[in-house]
Design an enzyme around this catalytic site. Structure first.
Site, short mmCIF file in Angstrom:
data_model
loop_
_atom_site.label_atom_id
_atom_site.label_comp_id
_atom_site.label_asym_id
_atom_site.label_seq_id
_atom_site.Cartn_x
_atom_site.Cartn_y
_atom_site.Cartn_z
N ASP A 321 0.86 -1.18 0.00
CA ASP A 321 0.00 0.00 0.00
C ASP A 321 0.91 1.24 0.00
O ASP A 321 2.13 1.13 0.09
CB ASP A 321 -0.93 -0.03 1.22
CG ASP A 321 -2.23 0.73 0.98
OD1 ASP A 321 -2.24 1.68 0.16
OD2 ASP A 321 -3.24 0.39 1.60
N GLU A 527 -10.59 6.54 4.75
CA GLU A 527 -9.60 5.92 5.62
C GLU A 527 -9.69 6.42 7.07
O GLU A 527 -10.78 6.57 7.61
CB GLU A 527 -8.19 6.06 5.01
CG GLU A 527 -8.11 5.39 3.64
CD GLU A 527 -6.71 5.28 3.08
OE1 GLU A 527 -5.78 4.96 3.83
OE2 GLU A 527 -6.56 5.50 1.87
#
Length: 641
Positions: A321, A527
């Protein structure tokens, strides 16, 4: 020159021609050669610098043609909201991608780069693209005439496959061949800021929704080997199953936190959708920021190499990521050389750096030369990356064109998104009793009130990961239809629609409304910014509900990325529906409100009474929901409404 030297000169010319012809033929550039032979041939020609370059993915903002050439960079990405220009056209995107690609093609071996982007609910970074409902809504969808025997059998994976197909066309329209989707997290706690990226709390629904992968990549050929990636040409994109593994199970739903669960639990809840993704030929898998029982996934050799690569036979490439290896340490980047060693040794093949790429290249090069990381690990990574690039046809067609530009935000895709909105709505309450329903609403009425912070706000309707990373409020971010405009488009020409975002008691008393539509919910977020311990409707939503529903017959439309607190308001609300984050095609909401289509959606998440109950999932001993998993009232279309 004597006569005897003429034949000799001819012979020498023939030899030179033969040499040139031989030099031009490169096995790895021959599409007729078997995939394995092409990979081996190219690998045999590569230097260490060229191999390590392939393992690097950098952000668009630091990429130039010269950087691509000098460092042999294997991949470029657009982070959330990273665009070549504001409101950039398909042509602007294609020009940028091709400019960088030409830098890669000018290297000694001409290995094409792969450009990746987060296309998680349509091509969501791009102006004028079709924005589909977020996954939390898509998990709700049902086949209209599906069998009733099981809640699983009536979900609608074929609709999700069509969305994958449409998304692939729009991503390719901008010259991009790689999408960081789908998120196959199983969100077990709605306090998690990424819960809307998850199809369901139930792994069986998430497994069914992996049908988006053949939509994005194309249907796997019948004779395919297990785990080998597949992408069916220039109208399809490489997909990315994420985030491996357990990202939806963190303690208290805290993003990037620790998932505490035994091995059996991990395999039975969080792993199953990866089996389906790999069996469908998914090209790449992204590693999760989260930890499993205290061990960072980005450093977990047992699960990345041992399980994903060796046991599940995954043959595509594993990608980190964003700055994922930096976050192996706390604080991030505290011991970068250790992070490089731990991440690459765990089995990560491509590292999303995204900015300080020379540091990564220098550290990894040093570690290989000092035998800290074996050459075999580098070769494994590069073989996997090249396999995906060969399978995609990037070597044959590295440059994009504008042949698909008309696919961006096409009417056909918008109609598909509108259908997805209709099918993702869940009716939670409809009148005082079954024989006194409020919905569907009559199109012909004297005066109708539309109220609420989300009624005329396209950004709120789309949520996070829309144009920018965190999303935007307001109506200037892209093109689409708000719920207010959808209502205006749908009611009878004689019906007066009055919009007041937060009407007071005086306003409500001075007007005689036939009924009110109140649209409230959460602001956009993504997020960690979406992590919430209270899960409340944002102000002034509660007071708008109280004011309007206390004075007028009302239906409340909840626009949110997850179940939110609604129990305190239920008694005063006549009808309430969950619209999740429907995207740009708000007309789908009005289609169902006014009875052109019936409500069919069934909850793919448990709707809690209070946050004190969380986490609470179907099957738990303490299960006491406001609305249980699988709940959803249905209505029939109203003919001649």
């Amino acid at each position: 020159m004597g006569k005897s030297s003429i034949p000799l000169l001819g012979f020498m010319l023939l030899c030179c021609l033969a040499f040139v012809t031989e030099a031009k033929y490169l096995k790895y550039k021959d599409p007729k050669q078997p995939l394995g032979a092409r990979i081996r041939d190219l690998m045999s020609r590569m230097t260490l610098a060229e191999k390590i370059g392939q393992m690097v993915q950098i952000e668009r903002s630091v990429a130039t043609a010269d950087v691509m050439k000098k460092y042999y960079i294997g991949s470029v990405l657009s982070g959330g909201g990273s665009v070549p220009a504001e409101k950039a056209s398909a042509e602007t995107w294609v020009k940028m991608v091709n400019y960088l690609q030409k830098g890669s093609l000018s290297t000694r071996l001409g290995i094409p780069m792969i450009y990746g982007i987060d296309a998680v609910h349509g091509h969501n970074n791009v102006y004028n693209a079709t924005i589909f409902p977020h996954n939390v809504g898509l998990g709700v969808t049902r086949q209209r005439n599906g069998p009733k025997s099981s809640y699983m059998s009536i979900r609608d994976p074929q609709l999700i496959k069509k969305i994958g197909d449409a998304t692939a066309l729009e991503v390719r329209a901008t010259g991009i061949p790689y999408a960081f989707a789908p998120c196959i997290a199983v969100c077990r706690d709605p306090r998690w800021g990424r819960c809307y990226e998850s199809y369901s709390e139930d792994h069986k629904i998430v497994q069914a929704m992996t049908e988006i992968i053949p939509g994005l990549q194309g249907d796997l050929p019948a004779n395919s080997k297990m785990g080998v990636p597949f992408v069916a040409g220039k109208k399809k994109v490489a997909a990315c199953a994420k985030h491996y593994v357990g990202d939806g199970g963190t303690t208290k739903g805290i993003n990037e936190n620790n998932t505490v669960i035994d091995y059996h639990g991990l395999l039975s809840i969080h792993m199953p959708a990866y089996y389906n993704s790999i069996s469908k030929g998914v090209a790449t898998v992204m590693i999760s920021y989260s930890s499993w029982n205290g061990k960072k996934m980005h450093a977990n050799h047992e699960l990345v190499t041992g399980f994903l690569k060796n046991k599940l036979k995954f043959r595509g490439f594993v990608i980190s990521d964003w700055q994922g290896i930096d976050r192996i340490t706390s604080p991030p980047h505290a011991n970068y050389s250790y992070s490089v060693q731990a991440g690459v040794s765990a089995g990560i093949d491509m590292i999303m750096v995204p900015y300080n790429f020379t540091d990564f290249i220098d550290d990894l090069t040093y570690q290989v030369k000092k035998n800290i990381i074996p050459m075999s690990r580098i070769d494994d990574a590069v073989q996997r990356i090249l396999r995906v690039k060969f399978v995609m046809g990037l070597f044959e067609d590295p440059l994009a064109d504008l042949s698909l530009a008309n696919q961006l935000g096409s009417q056909e895709h918008r109609e598909l998104a509108r259908e997805a909105v209709r099918k993702s709505l869940v009716l939670l309450k409809n009148g005082e009793s079954a024989d006194k329903p409020l919905l569907p609403l009559p199109k012909k009425a004297k005066m109708v009130l539309v109220a609420g912070s989300h009624a005329d706000n396209l950004g709120n309707q789309c949520g996070g990961w829309t144009i920018t990373w965190q999303g935007l409020g307001g109506n200037n971010l892209t093109t689409g239809t708000t719920v207010l405009n959808a209502v205006k488009n749908t009611v009878d020409l004689t019906t007066k629609v009055v919009y007041n975002e937060n009407p007071d008691a005086k306003f409500l008393k001075s007007n005689k409304f036939s009924y009110a539509i109140v649209v409230v919910g959460e602001p956009p977020y993504a997020e960690t910014f979406g992590d919430s311990l209270n899960l409340t409707i944002s102000e002034p939503g509660p007071s708008t509900i109280s004011n309007v529903c206390g004075a007028v017959k009302c239906v409340v439309v909840v626009v949110s990325g997850r179940p939110v607190v609604i129990q305190p308001y239920l008694a005063q609300i006549d009808a309430i529906m969950a619209a999740w984050l429907p995207g740009t095609e708000g007309q789908g909401v009005a289609d169902v409100l006014f009875g052109d289509y019936g409500f069919t959606g069934k909850l793919a998440r448990t709707w809690f009474k209070t946050v004190d109950q969380l986490p609470m999932n179907v099957g738990d001993a303490h299960y006491d929901p406001l609305f249980p998993f699988g709940f959803g009232l249905t209505t029939k279309p109203t003919k001649g409404n």
